[in-house]
Design a protein around this motif. Structure first.
Motif, PDB file in Angstrom:
ATOM      1  N   MET A 170       0.813  -1.212   0.000  1.00  0.00           N
ATOM      2  CA  MET A 170       0.000   0.000   0.000  1.00  0.00           C
ATOM      3  C   MET A 170       0.850   1.266   0.000  1.00  0.00           C
ATOM      4  N   ASN A 171       2.179   1.113  -0.064  1.00  0.00           N
ATOM      5  CA  ASN A 171       3.106   2.247  -0.043  1.00  0.00           C
ATOM      6  C   ASN A 171       2.907   3.124   1.190  1.00  0.00           C
ATOM      7  N   LEU A 172       2.688   2.486   2.339  1.00  0.00           N
ATOM      8  CA  LEU A 172       2.512   3.230   3.582  1.00  0.00           C
ATOM      9  C   LEU A 172       3.862   3.625   4.141  1.00  0.00           C
ATOM     10  N   LYS A 173       3.889   4.762   4.808  1.00  0.00           N
ATOM     11  CA  LYS A 173       5.128   5.291   5.390  1.00  0.00           C
ATOM     12  C   LYS A 173       4.941   5.408   6.894  1.00  0.00           C
ATOM     13  N   PRO A 174       6.038   5.417   7.658  1.00  0.00           N
ATOM     14  CA  PRO A 174       5.915   5.631   9.099  1.00  0.00           C
ATOM     15  C   PRO A 174       5.205   6.955   9.374  1.00  0.00           C
ATOM     16  N   GLY A 175       4.252   6.910  10.287  1.00  0.00           N
ATOM     17  CA  GLY A 175       3.491   8.109  10.617  1.00  0.00           C
ATOM     18  C   GLY A 175       2.138   8.180   9.932  1.00  0.00           C
ATOM     19  N   ASP A 176       1.888   7.336   8.900  1.00  0.00           N
ATOM     20  CA  ASP A 176       0.570   7.330   8.262  1.00  0.00           C
ATOM     21  C   ASP A 176      -0.464   6.934   9.315  1.00  0.00           C
ATOM     22  N   GLU A 177      -1.621   7.594   9.289  1.00  0.00           N
ATOM     23  CA  GLU A 177      -2.640   7.370  10.303  1.00  0.00           C
ATOM     24  C   GLU A 177      -3.882   6.731   9.709  1.00  0.00           C
ATOM     25  N   PHE A 178      -4.620   5.998  10.576  1.00  0.00           N
ATOM     26  CA  PHE A 178      -5.832   5.303  10.174  1.00  0.00           C
ATOM     27  C   PHE A 178      -6.933   5.549  11.191  1.00  0.00           C
ATOM     28  N   ILE A 179      -8.160   5.519  10.738  1.00  0.00           N
ATOM     29  CA  ILE A 179      -9.321   5.546  11.615  1.00  0.00           C
ATOM     30  C   ILE A 179      -9.805   4.107  11.718  1.00  0.00           C
ATOM     31  N   ILE A 180     -10.012   3.642  12.940  1.00  0.00           N
ATOM     32  CA  ILE A 180     -10.451   2.268  13.179  1.00  0.00           C
ATOM     33  C   ILE A 180     -11.949   2.277  13.430  1.00  0.00           C
ATOM     34  N   THR A 181     -12.689   1.478  12.679  1.00  0.00           N
ATOM     35  CA  THR A 181     -14.127   1.320  12.864  1.00  0.00           C
ATOM     36  C   THR A 181     -14.390  -0.135  13.206  1.00  0.00           C
ATOM     37  N   LEU A 182     -15.084  -0.358  14.328  1.00  0.00           N
ATOM     38  CA  LEU A 182     -15.393  -1.726  14.763  1.00  0.00           C
ATOM     39  C   LEU A 182     -16.801  -2.103  14.331  1.00  0.00           C
ATOM     40  N   GLY A 183     -16.941  -3.262  13.709  1.00  0.00           N
ATOM     41  CA  GLY A 183     -18.237  -3.808  13.347  1.00  0.00           C
ATOM     42  C   GLY A 183     -18.515  -5.020  14.206  1.00  0.00           C
ATOM     43  N   LYS A 184     -19.609  -5.728  13.902  1.00  0.00           N
ATOM     44  CA  LYS A 184     -19.927  -6.922  14.682  1.00  0.00           C
ATOM     45  C   LYS A 184     -18.844  -7.985  14.542  1.00  0.00           C
ATOM     46  N   LYS A 185     -18.426  -8.242  13.315  1.00  0.00           N
ATOM     47  CA  LYS A 185     -17.421  -9.278  13.068  1.00  0.00           C
ATOM     48  C   LYS A 185     -16.305  -8.781  12.167  1.00  0.00           C
ATOM     49  N   HIS A 186     -16.040  -7.504  12.189  1.00  0.00           N
ATOM     50  CA  HIS A 186     -14.965  -6.985  11.349  1.00  0.00           C
ATOM     51  C   HIS A 186     -14.350  -5.738  11.971  1.00  0.00           C
ATOM     52  N   ILE A 187     -13.163  -5.453  11.519  1.00  0.00           N
ATOM     53  CA  ILE A 187     -12.464  -4.223  11.878  1.00  0.00           C
ATOM     54  C   ILE A 187     -12.115  -3.541  10.563  1.00  0.00           C
ATOM     55  N   ARG A 188     -12.474  -2.275  10.434  1.00  0.00           N
ATOM     56  CA  ARG A 188     -12.166  -1.552   9.201  1.00  0.00           C
ATOM     57  C   ARG A 188     -11.136  -0.473   9.511  1.00  0.00           C
ATOM     58  N   LEU A 189     -10.113  -0.426   8.685  1.00  0.00           N
ATOM     59  CA  LEU A 189      -9.111   0.629   8.784  1.00  0.00           C
ATOM     60  C   LEU A 189      -9.304   1.560   7.600  1.00  0.00           C
ATOM     61  N   ARG A 190      -9.434   2.853   7.879  1.00  0.00           N
ATOM     62  CA  ARG A 190      -9.540   3.840   6.803  1.00  0.00           C
ATOM     63  C   ARG A 190      -8.390   4.811   6.972  1.00  0.00           C
ATOM     64  N   GLN A 191      -7.590   4.912   5.924  1.00  0.00           N
ATOM     65  CA  GLN A 191      -6.424   5.790   5.997  1.00  0.00           C
ATOM     66  C   GLN A 191      -6.861   7.246   6.023  1.00  0.00           C
ATOM     67  N   VAL A 192      -6.239   7.993   6.926  1.00  0.00           N
ATOM     68  CA  VAL A 192      -6.523   9.412   7.043  1.00  0.00           C
ATOM     69  C   VAL A 192      -5.645  10.134   6.028  1.00  0.00           C
TER      70      VAL A 192
END
Length: 137
Positions: A100-122
């Motif tokens: 995903m070409n992520l670099k140190p310091g990249d941030e994500f928003i974590i959303t919890l579902g019933k049976k999943h975890i979603r990461l959305r890059q900020v």
């Protein structure tokens, strides 16, 4: 018994064409007729099936070996499965972050579902806007 002249093994398109011509033959006969055999001192012909099959794979353009990474180390490939570690952490490996070409310091928003975890890059722009709002407040 006259000595049989050994032919050079066929490769590429020639190999594929010859194999198609010999479709009703056994795989050993195909390998032999394509030049993938050796004659021992006793005059016995031995078929080199591995060389033949590898040449077929190469002729088809199939890449079985993984390409080494930039630093020359192969490592493991991403399996797209992770498990919770003994300290209850989830670790996302470098194979995913590199992909995903992520670099140190990249941030994500974590959303919890019933049976999943979603990461959305900020987005970096969103972070700057948030910082401006905090600074004016």
């Amino acid at each position: 018994m006259p000595k049989q002249k050994k032919i050079d093994p066929l490769v590429g398109e020639e190999l594929l064409k010859k194999v198609k011509e010999l479709e009703n033959e056994s795989k050993e006969d195909k390998a032999k007729q394509c030049g993938y055999y050796t004659v021992t001192k006793n005059g016995i012909e031995r078929v080199n099936m591995m060389k033949f099959l590898n040449a077929l794979i190469d002729a088809e353009g199939i890449q079985l070996d993984s390409t080494p990474s930039a630093n020359g180390r192969g490592g493991r490939s991403a399996s797209y499965r992770i498990s919770v570690q003994s300290n209850n952490n989830l670790l996302i490996g470098s194979a995913y972050t590199k992909q995903m070409n992520l670099k140190p310091g990249d941030e994500f928003i974590i959303t919890l579902g019933k049976k999943h975890i979603r990461l959305r890059q900020v987005d970096p722009e969103e972070r700057e806007e948030d910082a401006e709002v905090e600074a004016t407040a």
